[in-house]
Every structure is written in structure tokens, then in C-alpha cells.
Motif scaffolding. Structure first.
Motif, PDB file in Angstrom:
ATOM      1  N   ASP A 105      -3.632   3.074  -4.902  1.00  0.00           N
ATOM      2  CA  ASP A 105      -4.353   4.076  -5.680  1.00  0.00           C
ATOM      3  C   ASP A 105      -4.911   5.091  -4.683  1.00  0.00           C
ATOM      4  O   ASP A 105      -5.810   4.782  -3.902  1.00  0.00           O
ATOM      5  N   THR A 106      -4.355   6.288  -4.696  1.00  0.00           N
ATOM      6  CA  THR A 106      -4.782   7.285  -3.711  1.00  0.00           C
ATOM      7  C   THR A 106      -6.236   7.708  -3.896  1.00  0.00           C
ATOM      8  O   THR A 106      -6.836   8.263  -2.977  1.00  0.00           O
ATOM      9  N   ALA A 107      -6.814   7.442  -5.078  1.00  0.00           N
ATOM     10  CA  ALA A 107      -8.237   7.733  -5.265  1.00  0.00           C
ATOM     11  C   ALA A 107      -9.101   6.818  -4.408  1.00  0.00           C
ATOM     12  O   ALA A 107     -10.285   7.087  -4.212  1.00  0.00           O
ATOM     13  N   LEU A 108      -8.505   5.742  -3.897  1.00  0.00           N
ATOM     14  CA  LEU A 108      -9.222   4.795  -3.052  1.00  0.00           C
ATOM     15  C   LEU A 108      -8.840   4.982  -1.578  1.00  0.00           C
ATOM     16  O   LEU A 108      -8.853   4.045  -0.786  1.00  0.00           O
ATOM     17  N   SER A 114      -0.632  12.671   6.227  1.00  0.00           N
ATOM     18  CA  SER A 114       0.205  12.772   7.428  1.00  0.00           C
ATOM     19  C   SER A 114      -0.395  12.060   8.633  1.00  0.00           C
ATOM     20  O   SER A 114       0.161  12.131   9.735  1.00  0.00           O
ATOM     21  N   ALA A 115      -1.516  11.377   8.463  1.00  0.00           N
ATOM     22  CA  ALA A 115      -2.186  10.719   9.583  1.00  0.00           C
ATOM     23  C   ALA A 115      -1.269   9.675  10.224  1.00  0.00           C
ATOM     24  O   ALA A 115      -0.614   8.903   9.512  1.00  0.00           O
ATOM     25  N   PRO A 116      -1.202   9.633  11.548  1.00  0.00           N
ATOM     26  CA  PRO A 116      -0.317   8.671  12.216  1.00  0.00           C
ATOM     27  C   PRO A 116      -0.814   7.235  12.190  1.00  0.00           C
ATOM     28  O   PRO A 116      -0.055   6.308  12.455  1.00  0.00           O
ATOM     29  N   VAL A 117      -2.098   7.043  11.895  1.00  0.00           N
ATOM     30  CA  VAL A 117      -2.666   5.692  11.863  1.00  0.00           C
ATOM     31  C   VAL A 117      -3.200   5.410  10.461  1.00  0.00           C
ATOM     32  O   VAL A 117      -3.908   6.236   9.882  1.00  0.00           O
ATOM     33  N   THR A 118      -2.839   4.264   9.945  1.00  0.00           N
ATOM     34  CA  THR A 118      -3.315   3.835   8.631  1.00  0.00           C
ATOM     35  C   THR A 118      -4.187   2.600   8.783  1.00  0.00           C
ATOM     36  O   THR A 118      -3.795   1.639   9.455  1.00  0.00           O
ATOM     37  N   ILE A 119      -5.360   2.644   8.186  1.00  0.00           N
ATOM     38  CA  ILE A 119      -6.241   1.476   8.156  1.00  0.00           C
ATOM     39  C   ILE A 119      -6.393   1.049   6.704  1.00  0.00           C
ATOM     40  O   ILE A 119      -6.774   1.850   5.847  1.00  0.00           O
ATOM     41  N   VAL A 120      -6.093  -0.202   6.426  1.00  0.00           N
ATOM     42  CA  VAL A 120      -6.307  -0.773   5.103  1.00  0.00           C
ATOM     43  C   VAL A 120      -7.482  -1.737   5.211  1.00  0.00           C
ATOM     44  O   VAL A 120      -7.430  -2.697   5.986  1.00  0.00           O
ATOM     45  N   GLU A 121      -8.543  -1.446   4.467  1.00  0.00           N
ATOM     46  CA  GLU A 121      -9.710  -2.323   4.474  1.00  0.00           C
ATOM     47  C   GLU A 121      -9.705  -3.202   3.236  1.00  0.00           C
ATOM     48  O   GLU A 121      -9.573  -2.719   2.115  1.00  0.00           O
ATOM     49  N   PHE A 122      -9.842  -4.501   3.431  1.00  0.00           N
ATOM     50  CA  PHE A 122     -10.062  -5.448   2.337  1.00  0.00           C
ATOM     51  C   PHE A 122     -11.560  -5.717   2.305  1.00  0.00           C
ATOM     52  O   PHE A 122     -12.115  -6.309   3.240  1.00  0.00           O
ATOM     53  N   GLY A 123     -12.216  -5.229   1.242  1.00  0.00           N
ATOM     54  CA  GLY A 123     -13.666  -5.285   1.211  1.00  0.00           C
ATOM     55  C   GLY A 123     -14.221  -5.885  -0.067  1.00  0.00           C
ATOM     56  O   GLY A 123     -13.543  -5.987  -1.093  1.00  0.00           O
ATOM     57  N   ASP A 124     -15.492  -6.276   0.020  1.00  0.00           N
ATOM     58  CA  ASP A 124     -16.224  -6.887  -1.095  1.00  0.00           C
ATOM     59  C   ASP A 124     -17.588  -6.187  -1.157  1.00  0.00           C
ATOM     60  O   ASP A 124     -18.305  -6.133  -0.152  1.00  0.00           O
ATOM     61  N   ARG A 152      -5.869   7.533   8.209  1.00  0.00           N
ATOM     62  CA  ARG A 152      -6.054   7.497   6.764  1.00  0.00           C
ATOM     63  C   ARG A 152      -6.537   6.103   6.400  1.00  0.00           C
ATOM     64  O   ARG A 152      -5.919   5.101   6.785  1.00  0.00           O
ATOM     65  N   LEU A 153      -7.627   6.035   5.671  1.00  0.00           N
ATOM     66  CA  LEU A 153      -8.255   4.767   5.309  1.00  0.00           C
ATOM     67  C   LEU A 153      -7.987   4.456   3.838  1.00  0.00           C
ATOM     68  O   LEU A 153      -8.198   5.304   2.972  1.00  0.00           O
ATOM     69  N   PHE A 154      -7.525   3.248   3.578  1.00  0.00           N
ATOM     70  CA  PHE A 154      -7.298   2.775   2.213  1.00  0.00           C
ATOM     71  C   PHE A 154      -8.219   1.593   1.935  1.00  0.00           C
ATOM     72  O   PHE A 154      -8.441   0.744   2.803  1.00  0.00           O
ATOM     73  N   TRP A 155      -8.724   1.550   0.723  1.00  0.00           N
ATOM     74  CA  TRP A 155      -9.550   0.426   0.292  1.00  0.00           C
ATOM     75  C   TRP A 155      -8.731  -0.504  -0.601  1.00  0.00           C
ATOM     76  O   TRP A 155      -8.004  -0.055  -1.483  1.00  0.00           O
ATOM     77  N   ARG A 156      -8.851  -1.806  -0.362  1.00  0.00           N
ATOM     78  CA  ARG A 156      -8.315  -2.810  -1.279  1.00  0.00           C
ATOM     79  C   ARG A 156      -9.429  -3.807  -1.589  1.00  0.00           C
ATOM     80  O   ARG A 156     -10.166  -4.235  -0.701  1.00  0.00           O
TER      81      ARG A 156
END
Length: 272
Positions: A105-108, A114-124, A152-156
Motif C-alpha cells: 500500500d503506497t499510502a504506507l 526511485s530511491a536506491p535503498v528500500t527499508i521495510v519496517e515491521f512495526g506494532d 524509501r520506507l515502507f510500513w508493514r
């Protein structure tokens, strides 16, 4: 009796055919294992399994007339020679065999696509260390890397602490429906002393100026709960030990570690 020598000759010929075919099969087997042991292309976001090359068809040894062709498979020799001439060897193709990745979900997300680094955070939202990361570390990462187009930071969602965790995760998704997920995220973590009950969540939504009727209706939407549950199942299948947990260009990084540790990992991902 005059036919006896011919019979023995045929038996010896058949024995030579079987022995030659067995030797050819062993050679092909060794070549296949060697191909699997060669370094393949690197993986990124998760466990990668190597697809084995198709098995070479073993020669048919039931027809004595084909004995010479069965003992010396020219096609395999030609392929091997061509590879050696080109200075290359056939490499297995990596394929993803991990758990099914839920839709993003891009809203998250925060940062440039185009960012070369992606961070996916699994959070509570109930997690104390997630709050510390959100208040003390993430703002500096935003200033250095997210706002400058590097990360680019993604939340899960990984609501591991019971009913309040799940309730807040669904509320975050409802805020995202109004384009305010990150405002809601920051407001929850700004003060974790007030709990995550119904009254607190509605109070935060009202303070952010959300449409409360839509906020309440969206929180009752089963699709939002299902989205949260898919994220949670995905993290569990990946073996997440708790929260906060991160994937930085696919590399596992656990905990609200010091800023310097995040910077080191990001720079490695950026230039590696």
C-alpha cells in the motif's frame, strides 16, 4: 552350435553398451552437480532457491545399433565446449520460493519511488521500542536519506501484542484511506502513555482533522483487518523475532539500534 560365437559376441557388445551408457550418465551427473555448486547471481529480498537444469536424457541402450551414439553424447560435449570457448558456464536461474508477499500500500510508504535503498519496517503501535525508533531515529533518517531520495520506507503491520495492537493497526489503515497514515503513525508514537483504546484512537483521529464517520466506517471494513493479518502472517513466515524489525534492501536488521548502525547498513546497501 555354429551360432554360439555370435551369441557371445552379441552379449559382450551389449555389456559394452551398458557400461558405456552408465559411464556417460555418471559424467552428466557430475556436470550437473558442478553447475549447481558454481556461484549464482545474488539474491535480494529473501530466500532464493536454485532451479536445477533439466536432466539430460539418458541414452537408450536397448538397441545395439545405437551403441556408438549412446556412449558418446555429442550434444553435451558441444554445449560444454561452446561454454568454455565463451569463457562462461551455464548458471542456474534464481527463483523466489519464500512466502507470498502481500500487496504494497503506497499510502504506507515515505520517500521517492526511485530511491536506491528500500527499508521495510515491521512495526506494532503498542511496541515501546517501535516508539523510540519513531521518535529518536526515524526523523534523522528522514532528514538524511528519505527526504533526499536515497531511501524509501515502507510500513508493514506486525501487531504482536494482542487486541490493542490489532485495533491500532486497523485504525492506521483507516487513516491511510484519508491519506493521513503517517500523521496518525507519528501521533500514536508521540505519546504512548495513553493506551490504544477506542476513545484514544478516535481522539487522535479528531485531533488530526479526519472525517470521523469515514474513519469509523473504514475500521469496520473487513478488508482492512485482512490486510493487517496478511502483513502479520508474512512477517511471521519470514521469522520476525519481534518489533521493530527491518528489511534493508532485503537484509534483516532487528531492533531500534543506534542511529550509527542504521547509517552503516544504509550506506552498505547504497554502495554495495
Amino acid at each position: 552350435m555354429g551360432n554360439e560365437p555370435d551369441k557371445h559376441t552379441r552379449l559382450r557388445s551389449r555389456g559394452r553398451v551398458l557400461a558405456a551408457a552408465a559411464a556417460a550418465a555418471v559424467v552428466l551427473g557430475v556436470l550437473a552437480v558442478a553447475a549447481l555448486d558454481r556461484p549464482g547471481s545474488g539474491s535480494g529480498a529473501g530466500p532464493v532457491a536454485v532451479t536445477e537444469p533439466a536432466e539430460a536424457t539418458q541414452p537408450d541402450v536397448t538397441e545395439p545399433a545405437e551403441a556408438t551414439q549412446a556412449a558418446e553424447p555429442p550434444e553435451e560435449t558441444e554445449r560444454e565446449t561452446a561454454g568454455e570457448t565463451a569463457g562462461e558456464t551455464a548458471r542456474p536461474i534464481p527463483t523466489w520460493e519464500g512466502p507470498t508477499v502481500p500487496p504494497i500500500d503506497t499510502a504506507l510508504s515515505r520517500g521517492a519511488s526511485s530511491a536506491p535503498v528500500t527499508i521495510v519496517e515491521f512495526g506494532d503501535f503498542k511496541c515501546v521500542n517501535c516508539g523510540r525508533f519513531a521518535r529518536e531515529i526515524e526523523p534523522e533518517l528522514r532528514r538524511r536519506y528519505i527526504d533526499t531520495g536515497v531511501v524509501r520506507l515502507f510500513w508493514r503491520d506486525f501487531p504482536a501484542q494482542g487486541r490493542d495492537s490489532m485495533r491500532a493497526a486497523i485504525a492506521g489503515r483507516a487513516a491511510a484511506k484519508q491519506g493521513r497514515f503517517w500523521d496518525f503513525h507519528d501521533a500514536v508514537y508521540a505519546d504512548q502513555s495513553g493506551g490504544l483504546g477506542e476513545q484514544r484512537l478516535r481522539s487522535l483521529a479528531a485531533r488530526l482533522g479526519l472525517d470521523l464517520a469515514a474513519f469509523d466506517a473504514d475500521r469496520r471494513d473487513p478488508a482492512l483487518r485482512e490486510a493487517v493479518e496478511r502483513d502479520f502472517a508474512f512477517g511471521a513466515q519470514l521469522g520476525m523475532a519481534g518489533t521493530p524489525a527491518f528489511l534493508i534492501n532485503g537484509s534483516y536488521f532487528f531492533g531500534a539500534q543506534p542511529l550509527a548502525a542504521f547509517v552503516k547498513q544504509i550506506e552498505q546497501a547504497r554502495h554495495g
